[in-house]
Write an enzyme that holds these catalytic residues in place. Structure first.
Site, PDB file in Angstrom:
ATOM      1  N   GLU A   1       5.865  -3.060   5.394  1.00 21.30           N
ATOM      2  CA  GLU A   1       4.436  -3.013   5.726  1.00 21.30           C
ATOM      3  C   GLU A   1       3.589  -3.542   4.566  1.00 21.30           C
ATOM      4  O   GLU A   1       2.596  -2.925   4.183  1.00 21.30           O
ATOM      5  CB  GLU A   1       4.010  -1.581   6.088  1.00 21.30           C
ATOM      6  CG  GLU A   1       4.800  -0.957   7.218  1.00 21.30           C
ATOM      7  CD  GLU A   1       4.318   0.434   7.593  1.00 21.30           C
ATOM      8  OE1 GLU A   1       3.150   0.765   7.291  1.00 21.30           O
ATOM      9  OE2 GLU A   1       5.103   1.192   8.196  1.00 21.30           O
TER      10      GLU A   1
ATOM     11  N   HIS B   1       2.259  -0.590   0.622  1.00 23.75           N
ATOM     12  CA  HIS B   1       0.807  -0.746   0.686  1.00 23.75           C
ATOM     13  C   HIS B   1       0.307  -0.647  -0.760  1.00 23.75           C
ATOM     14  O   HIS B   1       0.093   0.455  -1.288  1.00 23.75           O
ATOM     15  CB  HIS B   1       0.191   0.334   1.568  1.00 23.75           C
ATOM     16  CG  HIS B   1       0.612   0.256   3.004  1.00 23.75           C
ATOM     17  ND1 HIS B   1       0.309  -0.837   3.793  1.00 23.75           N
ATOM     18  CD2 HIS B   1       1.330   1.110   3.784  1.00 23.75           C
ATOM     19  CE1 HIS B   1       0.799  -0.644   5.006  1.00 23.75           C
ATOM     20  NE2 HIS B   1       1.429   0.528   5.027  1.00 23.75           N
TER      21      HIS B   1
ATOM     22  N   ASP C   1       0.987  -5.032   2.176  1.00 28.20           N
ATOM     23  CA  ASP C   1      -0.344  -5.586   1.949  1.00 28.20           C
ATOM     24  C   ASP C   1      -0.751  -5.209   0.529  1.00 28.20           C
ATOM     25  O   ASP C   1      -0.275  -4.211  -0.016  1.00 28.20           O
ATOM     26  CB  ASP C   1      -1.385  -5.136   2.987  1.00 28.20           C
ATOM     27  CG  ASP C   1      -1.405  -3.638   3.260  1.00 28.20           C
ATOM     28  OD1 ASP C   1      -1.245  -2.838   2.303  1.00 28.20           O
ATOM     29  OD2 ASP C   1      -1.566  -3.250   4.422  1.00 28.20           O
TER      30      ASP C   1
ATOM     31  N   GLU D   1       7.738   8.510   7.371  1.00 27.98           N
ATOM     32  CA  GLU D   1       6.893   9.326   6.496  1.00 27.98           C
ATOM     33  C   GLU D   1       7.228  10.820   6.557  1.00 27.98           C
ATOM     34  O   GLU D   1       6.377  11.660   6.847  1.00 27.98           O
ATOM     35  CB  GLU D   1       5.418   9.074   6.815  1.00 27.98           C
ATOM     36  CG  GLU D   1       5.028   7.610   6.607  1.00 27.98           C
ATOM     37  CD  GLU D   1       3.583   7.299   6.988  1.00 27.98           C
ATOM     38  OE1 GLU D   1       2.848   8.236   7.354  1.00 27.98           O
ATOM     39  OE2 GLU D   1       3.206   6.118   6.929  1.00 27.98           O
TER      40      GLU D   1
END
Length: 466
Positions: free
Chosen positions: A270, A242, A272, A165
């Protein structure tokens, strides 16, 4: 290669193959007494195409209900949710706490799962003592931390999220304490330190809101292109994904492909897909379609290595705490029941929902070597004093297990092996399937690999099937 499972040589040498198997069995029993591992699961479907499906784990939840059983039987890769972040590993300068990270490593190695390391350099979850250092000290501490952590798990963690990030949504550099004190060079310095610490690990830059072709993903694209031109060691780009239902980017595949075209691997790290809660049948159907789209985007790109779902069950998802009123983002609900999203993930991989079946085979003396399967041995990488090999096992007809044998004649020696167990390390070797990759349909294949020392030869491998 699809993924790696590295066995700690010191542990393996001390315990032997039988104890490794016993440890794996004990862990499975701990997770779910009286049950056995499923034959396939999401990881099994992924492995058939040389990829992985992983999940983020918290070792404190291993004994919670079905958590451990699903973890061990559904996934062929794991990522530490928090246990490998800076504040967990080095909360005070020079004082490391390895307990939780080691628990993850030991369980993953016992069950044959690849481990993704997450994360080494990040502005968040980094202790204040790090943030308050001078620029000179900060750069050295960064290198020291990377070196210490990666050296401890050298040869055992396949992929590392080295920098996490580092960009804003508009494509500018995030003005973190790393950026403000060290400037643009800190990312390249981190990757160089990581390569020096573990030359075998694949090194990733990881970020969110980069799934579409946009200002942020383009900034990372330009950075990767620059690194490749300058010789900065970078092997992959992680896309956190995400997402929100009905908002999977239409250019997700094209975005992954443009990075792959730079000569790096890509992965969805990651995943979801959240919704406004409570869920209902329509939302769950949309979520199923979105999981299918996301997995299909990866499976359409040759250099996409796999997908990590950020958690197992909605019971422990981070989403409701950060996005009030939203949740139900994972593929198991709070009661550990599979949601339609599970079938969506399988469909995105081009498979069908795996089921557990029992097959009884009666033989007199067992099949002779070479009967029922074939093995192809190849060298995929080599360096001074060592090499990496991959063996592909292909079933002639349905089989429930396999053993591949070959003989090293030039003094070669196995130092690390994944996706199989080996009878020895030198001379005559027999490698056998592990729990999740023995069942193969007619024409299906799986791979295992190893790192060896010495000059690589080209032995003939024979395959026996059960």
């Amino acid at each position: 290669m699809s993924f790696r499972k590295f066995v700690d040589k010191r542990w393996a040498a001390a315990t032997g193959a039988a104890s490794v198997a016993a440890t794996a069995a004990a862990l499975l029993t701990l997770a779910a007494p009286g049950t056995s591992a499923a034959a396939a699961g999401l990881g099994g479907v992924a492995e058939s195409s040389g990829r992985y499906v992983g999940t983020a784990v918290d070792p404190n939840r291993y004994t919670d209900g079905s958590y451990g059983t699903i973890l061990d039987t559904e996934f062929n890769s794991v990522t530490a949710e928090n246990a490998m972040k800076w504040d967990a590993l080095q909360p005070s300068r020079g004082q490391y706490n390895w307990a939780q990270a080691d628990r993850i490593m030991q369980r993953a190695e016992a069950t044959g799962q690849m481990v993704r390391g997450h994360t080494l350099v990040w502005h968040s979850q980094t202790p204040s003592w790090v943030q308050n250092l001078s620029a000179t000290e900060l750069r050295q501490v960064m290198v020291d931390h990377i070196t210490t952590v990666m050296t401890r798990y050298k040869g055992r963690i396949a992929h590392w999220d080295v920098v996490n990030e580092a960009f804003n949504d508009d494509g500018s550099r995030r003005q973190s304490f790393w950026q403000q004190k060290l400037g643009d060079s800190y990312i390249a310095d981190a990757f160089r330190a990581a390569r020096a610490a573990d030359p075998s690990a694949k090194l990733y830059i990881n970020d969110y809101s980069t799934d579409a072709i946009n200002a942020k993903s383009t900034a990372i694209y330009n950075l990767v292109r620059q690194f490749k031109q300058q010789g900065v060691p970078i092997d992959g780009v992680g896309f956190q994904a995400h997402l929100i239902i009905n908002q999977v980017p239409g250019d997700f595949r094209q975005n992954l492909q443009r990075f792959a075209d730079l000569g790096v691997d890509v992965a969805i790290t990651e995943l979801d897909i959240r919704m406004q809660t409570p869920s209902d049948a329509q939302k769950l159907a949309t979520q199923k379609a979105d999981y299918q789209k996301s997995f299909a985007a990866c499976w359409a790109v040759t250099r996409c290595k796999g997908v990590t779902i950020w958690g197992i069950t909605d019971k422990f998802s981070w989403i409701p705490d950060v996005f009030p009123g939203q949740g139900a983002a994972l593929v198991w609900n709070e009661s550990y029941q599979k949601k339609p999203a599970y079938d969506g993930a399988v469909a995105g991989m081009g498979g069908t929902t795996p089921t557990t079946t029992t097959t009884t085979t009666t033989t007199d003396d067992g099949p002779p070597p070479g009967d029922g399967c074939t093995a192809t041995y190849r060298i995929v990488n080599q360096w001074g004093g060592g090499f990496q090999a991959e063996v592909r096992v292909t079933a002639d007809g349905p089989i429930s297990g396999w053993a591949v044998s070959w003989t090293f004649t030039g003094g070669e020696r196995i130092s690390q092996i994944w996706n199989a167990t080996a009878s020895g390390t030198s001379g005559a070797i027999t490698a056998r399937n592990v729990s999740y990759n023995g069942n193969l349909g007619a024409g299906a294949s799986t791979t295992f690999g190893f790192v060896g020392s010495g000059a690589p030869g080209t032995p003939t491998a024979t395959c026996s099937a059960a």
